[in-house]
Design a protein around this motif. Structure first.
Motif, mmCIF file in Angstrom:
data_model
loop_
_atom_site.group_PDB
_atom_site.id
_atom_site.type_symbol
_atom_site.label_atom_id
_atom_site.label_comp_id
_atom_site.label_asym_id
_atom_site.label_seq_id
_atom_site.Cartn_x
_atom_site.Cartn_y
_atom_site.Cartn_z
ATOM 1 N N THR A 97 0.665 -1.256 0.053
ATOM 2 C CA THR A 97 -0.020 0.086 -0.188
ATOM 3 C C THR A 97 0.870 1.106 -0.160
ATOM 4 O O THR A 97 0.236 2.237 -0.255
ATOM 5 N N GLY A 98 2.228 1.364 0.237
ATOM 6 C CA GLY A 98 2.793 2.409 0.565
ATOM 7 C C GLY A 98 2.630 3.270 1.820
ATOM 8 O O GLY A 98 3.204 4.315 2.144
ATOM 9 N N GLU A 99 1.737 2.844 2.513
ATOM 10 C CA GLU A 99 1.618 3.465 4.048
ATOM 11 C C GLU A 99 2.407 3.267 4.931
ATOM 12 O O GLU A 99 3.051 1.999 5.138
ATOM 13 N N THR A 100 3.267 4.436 5.348
ATOM 14 C CA THR A 100 4.085 4.310 6.454
ATOM 15 C C THR A 100 3.591 3.613 7.894
ATOM 16 O O THR A 100 2.227 3.882 8.286
ATOM 17 N N ILE A 101 4.214 2.927 8.748
ATOM 18 C CA ILE A 101 3.776 2.369 10.025
ATOM 19 C C ILE A 101 3.975 3.398 11.041
ATOM 20 O O ILE A 101 3.462 2.799 12.106
ATOM 21 N N HIS A 102 4.852 4.440 10.847
ATOM 22 C CA HIS A 102 4.988 5.238 12.046
ATOM 23 C C HIS A 102 5.523 6.598 11.415
ATOM 24 O O HIS A 102 5.966 6.607 10.175
ATOM 25 N N ASN A 103 5.852 7.648 12.086
ATOM 26 C CA ASN A 103 6.422 8.956 11.771
ATOM 27 C C ASN A 103 7.743 8.611 11.329
ATOM 28 O O ASN A 103 8.324 7.556 11.662
ATOM 29 N N ALA A 104 8.498 9.371 10.519
ATOM 30 C CA ALA A 104 9.723 9.288 10.303
ATOM 31 C C ALA A 104 10.559 9.434 11.530
ATOM 32 O O ALA A 104 10.355 10.478 12.115
ATOM 33 N N ILE A 105 11.821 8.574 11.755
ATOM 34 C CA ILE A 105 12.655 9.205 12.928
ATOM 35 C C ILE A 105 13.639 10.001 12.360
ATOM 36 O O ILE A 105 14.534 9.288 11.500
ATOM 37 N N VAL A 106 13.931 11.157 12.965
ATOM 38 C CA VAL A 106 14.791 12.003 12.120
ATOM 39 C C VAL A 106 16.289 11.629 12.671
ATOM 40 O O VAL A 106 16.445 11.416 13.557
ATOM 41 N N TRP A 107 17.029 12.102 11.924
ATOM 42 C CA TRP A 107 18.491 11.680 11.986
ATOM 43 C C TRP A 107 19.015 12.295 13.620
ATOM 44 O O TRP A 107 19.896 11.749 14.307
ATOM 45 N N GLN A 108 18.316 13.398 13.848
ATOM 46 C CA GLN A 108 18.802 14.126 15.333
ATOM 47 C C GLN A 108 18.325 13.331 16.487
ATOM 48 O O GLN A 108 18.755 13.785 17.605
ATOM 49 N N ASP A 109 17.351 12.508 16.136
ATOM 50 C CA ASP A 109 16.688 11.548 17.203
ATOM 51 C C ASP A 109 17.635 10.838 18.170
ATOM 52 O O ASP A 109 18.443 10.280 17.640
ATOM 53 N N ARG A 110 17.379 10.806 19.641
ATOM 54 C CA ARG A 110 18.399 10.276 20.484
ATOM 55 C C ARG A 110 17.710 9.016 21.158
ATOM 56 O O ARG A 110 18.388 8.567 22.142
ATOM 57 N N ARG A 111 16.560 8.506 20.633
ATOM 58 C CA ARG A 111 15.811 7.485 21.280
ATOM 59 C C ARG A 111 16.342 6.017 21.695
ATOM 60 O O ARG A 111 16.147 5.350 22.526
ATOM 61 N N THR A 112 17.443 6.032 20.529
ATOM 62 C CA THR A 112 17.995 4.642 20.734
ATOM 63 C C THR A 112 19.392 4.683 21.356
ATOM 64 O O THR A 112 20.230 3.691 21.160
ATOM 65 N N ALA A 113 19.473 5.608 22.141
ATOM 66 C CA ALA A 113 20.985 5.848 22.850
ATOM 67 C C ALA A 113 21.276 4.626 23.756
ATOM 68 O O ALA A 113 22.519 3.946 23.885
ATOM 69 N N GLU A 114 20.133 4.055 24.565
ATOM 70 C CA GLU A 114 20.346 2.842 25.518
ATOM 71 C C GLU A 114 20.802 1.678 24.479
ATOM 72 O O GLU A 114 21.507 0.889 25.048
#
Length: 495
Positions: free
Chosen positions: A91-108
């Motif tokens: 369908t081409g539908e995204t499953i979530h917002n784009a996670i931007v290069w600046q994002d730090r949520r995966t630091a852990e």
């Protein structure tokens, strides 16, 4: 057919720029879109905003400059790198917002992988560090945290892409799932030496290989646009990540040549030719461009906050209404005050790579005000650039420390900021005639592949300078100012 359309999809806006046969801009359109901050250190984009702003700006410049799509020979795409999207294959539908290069949520996640001893292997293959900056851990987060995503990915129903890949998919009506080598090299999953996706890293991150796009040269056939979008099908013949496109647009084709781009962040690339130099100073080894299946490598230093610090003055502190106001403010600042701003709003990039520290201001007095803060904001970009240059000099000692630095991007319009940059690095700074070198690089890739634009050597000869900024600070003052900056950075990281 005498025009090339460059799509420059950036972090805060999308731009479409139409270039004529002489590689001059004949029409330009830019549209900003919202940034989303769902939690501290998290940065997202709505994929619909990315797509819609790209389509609208493209239609606008075609109408302005070419009148009809049949006048456009080809499209070149350049894009914010590392930003991560996942969408449904059918369908081409995204499953979530784009996670931007600046994002730090995966630091852990990065810290866990580092503690388990995986960073050396990842760096050896990709030239990158284990940092939330890159796409790989962002993709892992999406598969682990979006309901049903892992099962759908394992079943082959989902596709991954950086912004260029997502745009190619959408522009071609879902016919092409491809990226170029420069964008692939920023995902944390691509072996830059073997030229393919790393099975061992994908296994480490639990990423199904079937999600990943085909990887092509920067100048290559990426399909044609759906005729319904612009009235006629237009070939997509050039793709490069924004910093690599700027390197190409600045004609940094010889080993030792270097450019620095000032947009939302700041990114300096040093061409190292056919040799992938392993940094001893926490810089990144990456692909500058790839033609004919042969990569040219670069050392890269990434600053997360450059132009974004001016946006903070405007939107956060509200001490300016528009970016150009920073120059007269900085000029009026009290010269006896030494206010230093460390803009670690989303951590510090190269050469520190500290994801957890946050911004700080030092040297405030009762007399400190908007002028001093504006000056400190502009100076912070120069200081961070010197950090990168010193690290590069250590990794590539053959480069002349006084060699010219070519600059581009929105911030380079500020004479004050560029003069301070020359002063603090102690080397000439060249600003080109065409500041939109990122879009120019993308346009040249497509135009060269289409046969409209000249070869690499001839293109390099056409580069021209608007202004050279010569360093004017004495060595003692330069040294004292930089030493104060280094102390401020150490204090920020220790807080």
């Amino acid at each position: 057919m005498t025009h090339i359309l460059a799509i420059d999809q950036g972090t805060t806006s999308s731009r479409a720029i139409l270039f004529n046969r002489e590689m001059r801009i004949v029409a330009s359109c830019q549209e900003e879109f919202p940034q989303h901050f769902p939690a501290s250190g998290w940065v997202e984009h709505d994929p619909a905003d990315i797509w819609n702003t790209v389509v609208r700006t493209c239609r606008e410049v075609i109408e302005q400059g070419a009148r009809k799509a049949s006048d456009v020979v080809a499209i070149g795409i350049t894009n914010q790198r590392e930003t991560t999207l996942v969408w449904d294959r059918a369908t081409g539908e995204t499953i979530h917002n784009a996670i931007v290069w600046q994002d730090r949520r995966t630091a852990e996640t990065c810290e866990t992988l580092r503690a388990a001893g995986h960073e050396a292997m990842v760096t050896e293959k990709t030239g990158l560090l284990l940092d939330p900056y890159f796409s790989g851990t962002k993709l892992k987060w999406l598969l682990d945290n979006v309901a049903g995503a892992r099962a759908r990915a394992d079943a082959g129903e989902l596709l991954f892409g950086t912004v260029d890949c997502y745009l190619i998919w959408k522009l071609t009506g879902g016919k092409v799932h491809a990226t170029d080598a420069t964008n692939a090299a920023r995902t944390l999953m691509y072996d830059i030496h073997k030229g393919g996706w790393s099975r061992s890293i994908c296994a480490l991150l639990d990423i199904p290989l079937a999600m990943l796009p085909d990887v092509r040269d920067c100048a290559a056939d990426f399909g044609e646009t759906d005729p319904e979008l612009f009235g006629e099908a237009i070939p997509i013949l050039g793709v490069a990540g924004d910093q690599q496109a700027a390197t190409i647009g600045q004609a940094c084709f010889e080993p030792g040549m270097m450019k620095s781009t000032y947009g939302t962040g700041c990114f300096a690339l040093l061409n190292t030719g056919d040799r992938a130099v392993t940094s001893q100073n926490r810089l990144l080894t990456t692909i500058a461009y790839q033609f004919g299946g042969k990569p040219t490598y670069a050392l890269e230093g990434s600053i997360f906050i450059a132009g974004a610090v001016v946006q903070w003055l405007r939107d956060g502190l509200k001490i300016i209404k528009a970016a150009p106001e920073t120059q007269p403010l900085a000029e009026s600042a009290d010269p006896t005050q030494n206010v230093i701003l460390v803009p670690a709003f989303t951590g510090l990039g190269a050469p520190y790579w500290n994801a957890e520290c946050r911004g700080a201001i030092f040297g405030l007095t009762r007399n400190s005000g908007p002028a001093e803060l504006a000056r400190a904001a502009l100076e912070s970009v120069g200081f961070q650039t010197r950090d990168l240059l010193e690290a590069m000099q250590a990794d590539w000692p053959d480069r002349d420390a006084s060699a010219v630095l070519r600059v581009d991007g929105g911030m380079t319009a500020s004479d004050w900021a560029m003069q301070f940059l020359a002063d603090i690095i102690g080397a000439p700074v060249d600003r080109p005639d065409i500041l939109e070198t990122t879009a120019l690089g993308a346009a040249w890739l497509a135009g060269m592949e289409a046969g409209l634009y000249p070869s690499q050597d001839e293109f390099a000869k056409s580069w021209s300078r608007d202004h050279r900024f010569e360093p004017a600070l004495d060595d003692g003052t330069r040294g004292r100012k930089y030493a104060a900056w280094k102390r401020a950075v150490q204090a920020t990281m220790s807080a």
